[in-house]
Scaffold this motif. Structure first.
Motif, PDB file in Angstrom:
ATOM      1  N   TRP A  78       0.838  -1.193   0.000  1.00 48.08           N
ATOM      2  CA  TRP A  78       0.000   0.000   0.000  1.00 48.08           C
ATOM      3  C   TRP A  78       0.878   1.250   0.000  1.00 48.08           C
ATOM      4  N   VAL A  79       0.648   2.130  -1.008  1.00 45.43           N
ATOM      5  CA  VAL A  79       1.321   3.431  -1.000  1.00 45.43           C
ATOM      6  C   VAL A  79       0.344   4.455  -0.435  1.00 45.43           C
ATOM      7  N   VAL A  80       0.862   5.400   0.321  1.00 41.91           N
ATOM      8  CA  VAL A  80       0.032   6.407   0.983  1.00 41.91           C
ATOM      9  C   VAL A  80       0.610   7.791   0.685  1.00 41.91           C
ATOM     10  N   HIS A  81      -0.273   8.736   0.378  1.00 39.35           N
ATOM     11  CA  HIS A  81       0.162  10.111   0.133  1.00 39.35           C
ATOM     12  C   HIS A  81      -0.650  11.070   0.995  1.00 39.35           C
ATOM     13  N   VAL A  82       0.038  12.058   1.550  1.00 43.11           N
ATOM     14  CA  VAL A  82      -0.592  13.120   2.328  1.00 43.11           C
ATOM     15  C   VAL A  82      -0.515  14.400   1.505  1.00 43.11           C
ATOM     16  N   MET A  83      -1.674  15.010   1.250  1.00 43.35           N
ATOM     17  CA  MET A  83      -1.740  16.238   0.441  1.00 43.35           C
ATOM     18  C   MET A  83      -2.369  17.337   1.277  1.00 43.35           C
ATOM     19  N   ARG A  84      -1.736  18.480   1.260  1.00 39.69           N
ATOM     20  CA  ARG A  84      -2.242  19.609   2.035  1.00 39.69           C
ATOM     21  C   ARG A  84      -2.364  20.841   1.138  1.00 39.69           C
ATOM     22  N   TYR A  85      -3.579  21.345   1.026  1.00 37.45           N
ATOM     23  CA  TYR A  85      -3.869  22.514   0.193  1.00 37.45           C
ATOM     24  C   TYR A  85      -3.326  22.333  -1.232  1.00 37.45           C
ATOM     25  N   GLY A  86      -3.482  21.120  -1.775  1.00 38.67           N
ATOM     26  CA  GLY A  86      -3.074  20.858  -3.153  1.00 38.67           C
ATOM     27  C   GLY A  86      -1.601  20.601  -3.336  1.00 38.67           C
ATOM     28  N   ARG A  87      -0.851  20.430  -2.269  1.00 39.92           N
ATOM     29  CA  ARG A  87       0.593  20.171  -2.342  1.00 39.92           C
ATOM     30  C   ARG A  87       0.891  18.821  -1.698  1.00 39.92           C
ATOM     31  N   LEU A  88       1.792  18.045  -2.329  1.00 38.39           N
ATOM     32  CA  LEU A  88       2.195  16.774  -1.746  1.00 38.39           C
ATOM     33  C   LEU A  88       3.070  17.051  -0.535  1.00 38.39           C
ATOM     34  N   ALA A  89       2.608  16.607   0.624  1.00 37.32           N
ATOM     35  CA  ALA A  89       3.320  16.879   1.875  1.00 37.32           C
ATOM     36  C   ALA A  89       4.103  15.679   2.374  1.00 37.32           C
ATOM     37  N   ALA A  90       3.702  14.457   2.000  1.00 36.17           N
ATOM     38  CA  ALA A  90       4.423  13.259   2.439  1.00 36.17           C
ATOM     39  C   ALA A  90       3.995  12.082   1.582  1.00 36.17           C
ATOM     40  N   ALA A  91       4.902  11.112   1.452  1.00 36.86           N
ATOM     41  CA  ALA A  91       4.614   9.887   0.696  1.00 36.86           C
ATOM     42  C   ALA A  91       5.325   8.733   1.384  1.00 36.86           C
ATOM     43  N   GLY A  92       4.693   7.565   1.376  1.00 40.66           N
ATOM     44  CA  GLY A  92       5.313   6.409   2.004  1.00 40.66           C
ATOM     45  C   GLY A  92       4.654   5.116   1.570  1.00 40.66           C
ATOM     46  N   VAL A  93       5.296   4.008   1.915  1.00 42.31           N
ATOM     47  CA  VAL A  93       4.796   2.667   1.612  1.00 42.31           C
ATOM     48  C   VAL A  93       4.674   1.907   2.925  1.00 42.31           C
ATOM     49  N   ILE A  94       3.482   1.386   3.192  1.00 43.40           N
ATOM     50  CA  ILE A  94       3.263   0.641   4.428  1.00 43.40           C
ATOM     51  C   ILE A  94       4.076  -0.649   4.384  1.00 43.40           C
TER      52      ILE A  94
END
Length: 571
Positions: free
Chosen positions: A479-495
């Motif tokens: 599973w890949v996970v992305h955190v987006m804040r106000y239209g900007r990629l803030a973090a990315a990771g793989v569980i």
């Protein structure tokens, strides 16, 4: 319907005795072009014209041309582009009759088209719809071939019109099928003449041609040694550590190695590799993170061998001001002034076309100075022409003017139908009078507005969300996970396999970049980055984990008009 036309040979073969395969001078090509009601046969678009030229060894053996009754209304937008109107096709054969005639004409030849997947795709679609076996045509795509042969010094792009000028085509492409097919014949021979000097003399060599790889390029294969087999960004640098080119891949090492082999077909890349002395890699957790990092690095370094995303800061917006008598203006920046903005536009000319479409529909003032609540001065010429409500001389009261502004704001932010319907009516009337050039101006204005409105609405839907967390299971089961804040990629990771998903997401959010909101529709990143995030979010199997805010788009918004009309740039 078809006829043989004799011309002197323009293709002089340069064969060697040990050449194998079918000599190009002996191959019979059928160069075909279609006009259609839209961009997708699967989406319901129909063919309105088929044009084809059969050639061998520089001699025209025959021509085929027929209008086709699409048995549906031709959109005004398409009629303006092609000059083909509903009245022109009403007595023409349907595709059920036209297609068999074309297939008979082209039987036993090699099909050629500029952007072949489009034309051949339409023909195959209707062949299958008629339960007709599709002949085993070999296909040559002059657009694909040109991208391997033509340099930026030769032509600004590989559009048919640009290539026709480059090779001095005797026919100017004009979005009519036979004319475009004739121009493509000249382009085909122009490309073959160039390739003949590089040892390409057979159909097999033509279909598999790639730029020659120099010994210098091959000797630099060691630059890929030590690079990771993982998603990431790679930067080619010269002896002075200046960034020449930035790219991204799911497997950085494998992709970089391809620049030193025959699989890299772009001539500019061969030039870049000759200048490169080192390659730097930046590992990323996910392919999406790599794409975003690539955009940011290109904007930062502006490498000379990257053609896209070089100047994201050079954009223009259409602004609806907040003042006593609001107006539309073109601006370079979005301010925290409670105004409404449409954009960003990549060029000022596109913004001007959009502005013109809005002014045609809404007669608000076009003067640039501020007006008092109760102005008193003479009206301008636009008022005399009935194109301005003229608040400057008291011709309209404040409430009536504000009602028009409310309609305009609703058009910008939610529902563009009023502009679309009015401009389409004007295009249809002009097309009926065969005033295609004037109608084309309206077409371009409408296209600019619809695309901008759709883009603004999609961007705003995400940039207003303080946080969106989403995940997707990849093919390898992770599973890949992305955190987006106000239209900007803030973090990315793989569980990690067997890991606690909730704990991982919580940790990823905690370590994510702090992002502050921007003003208006402008994302906290570039518009292109936010659009990449949107494409990922809208892809299949995405699971929304957390959404802070409302991620919504208007049901009757501009995106609906994009799907109903062909507002994409011409091919």
């Amino acid at each position: 319907m078809s006829q043989a036309v004799q011309h002197p040979s323009r293709w002089e073969s340069q064969r060697s005795f040990d050449e194998l395969g079918r000599p190009l001078r002996d191959v019979t090509f059928t160069v075909v072009d279609l006009e259609t009601t839209g961009a997708s046969a699967a989406g319901g678009s129909m063919i309105t014209e088929i044009g084809a030229v059969k050639v061998r060894g520089g001699e025209v053996l025959g021509e085929f041309q027929t209008l086709v009754n699409p048995e549906t209304q031709i959109p005004a937008f398409i009629a303006v582009l092609t000059g083909i109107t509903n009245s022109m096709v009403v007595d023409s054969p349907p595709i059920e009759s036209a297609l068999p005639s074309f297939l008979e004409f082209a039987a036993g030849t090699v099909l050629v088209a500029h952007n072949a997947p489009f034309d051949v795709g339409f023909l195959r679609h209707f062949s299958e719809a008629q339960s007709r076996p599709w002949p085993a045509f070999e296909v040559v795509d002059t657009a694909k071939l040109a991208r391997r042969v033509i340099t930026r010094d030769d032509a600004p792009n590989c559009k048919l019109s640009s290539l026709a000028r480059l090779f001095g085509a005797t026919t100017t492409p004009n979005h009519r099928a036979l004319s475009d097919a004739r121009a493509t014949v000249d382009v085909l021979y122009g490309l073959m003449e160039r390739l003949g000097t590089q040892g390409v003399h057979t159909l097999e060599e033509l279909q598999t041609y790639s730029s020659r790889v120099s010994a210098t390029q091959r000797r630099k294969r060691h630059l890929a040694d030590g690079l990771p087999h993982s998603p990431g960004v790679y930067l080619f640098k010269d002896d002075s550590a200046r960034v020449l080119y930035i790219g991204t891949s799911r497997d950085v090492r494998t992709r970089v190695r391809s620049y030193f082999t025959a699989s890299e077909t772009r001539s500019r890349m061969g030039e870049m590799v000759r200048l490169a002395s080192t390659v730097q890699a930046i590992e990323c957790a996910t392919p999406l993170e790599a794409e975003v990092r690539e955009l940011r690095l290109i904007a930062e370094h502006k490498p000379s061998y990257n053609r896209r995303s070089r100047f994201p800061e050079k954009v223009t917006f259409v602004k609806l001001t907040r003042e006593a008598w609001p107006r539309l203006s073109l601006v370079k920046k979005v301010l925290d002034d409670d105004a409404d903005y449409l954009g960003p536009f990549g060029s000022r000319s596109m913004a001007e076309k959009c502005l013109a479409a809005l002014h045609e529909t809404f007669p608000i003032r076009q003067c640039t100075d501020r007006l008092a609540l109760s102005p008193s001065r003479s009206a301008c010429v636009l008022a005399e022409l009935g194109r301005c409500l003229s608040p400057c001389d008291g011709s309209v009261d404040h409430d009536s003017y504000a009602a028009v502004v409310r309609q305009l704001r609703d058009t910008l932010l939610r529902q563009p139908d009023q502009v679309v319907e009015l401009v389409n009516q004007r295009m249809a009337a002009l097309a009926a009078d065969e005033r295609f050039e004037e109608a084309g101006v309206h077409r371009d204005r409408l296209a600019s507005f619809v695309r901008a409105a759709a883009r603004t609405q999609r961007l705003t839907s995400l940039t207003r969300c303080p946080e969106v967390v989403a995940g997707r299971r990849e093919e390898d089961g992770r599973w890949v996970v992305h955190v987006m804040r106000y239209g900007r990629l803030a973090a990315a990771g793989v569980i990690p396999p067997g890991g606690d998903a909730l704990a991982f997401v919580a940790s990823l959010k905690e370590s994510a970049e702090t992002v502050l909101p921007s003003h208006g529709p402008l994302p906290a990143a570039t518009a292109e980055e936010t659009e990449r995030l949107l494409r990922w979010l809208e892809s299949p199997t995405i699971r929304l984990i957390e959404v802070d805010g409302e991620w919504t788009c208007p049901v009757d918004g501009a995106a609906r008009q994009l799907t109903r009309n062909d507002y994409e740039p011409s091919r």
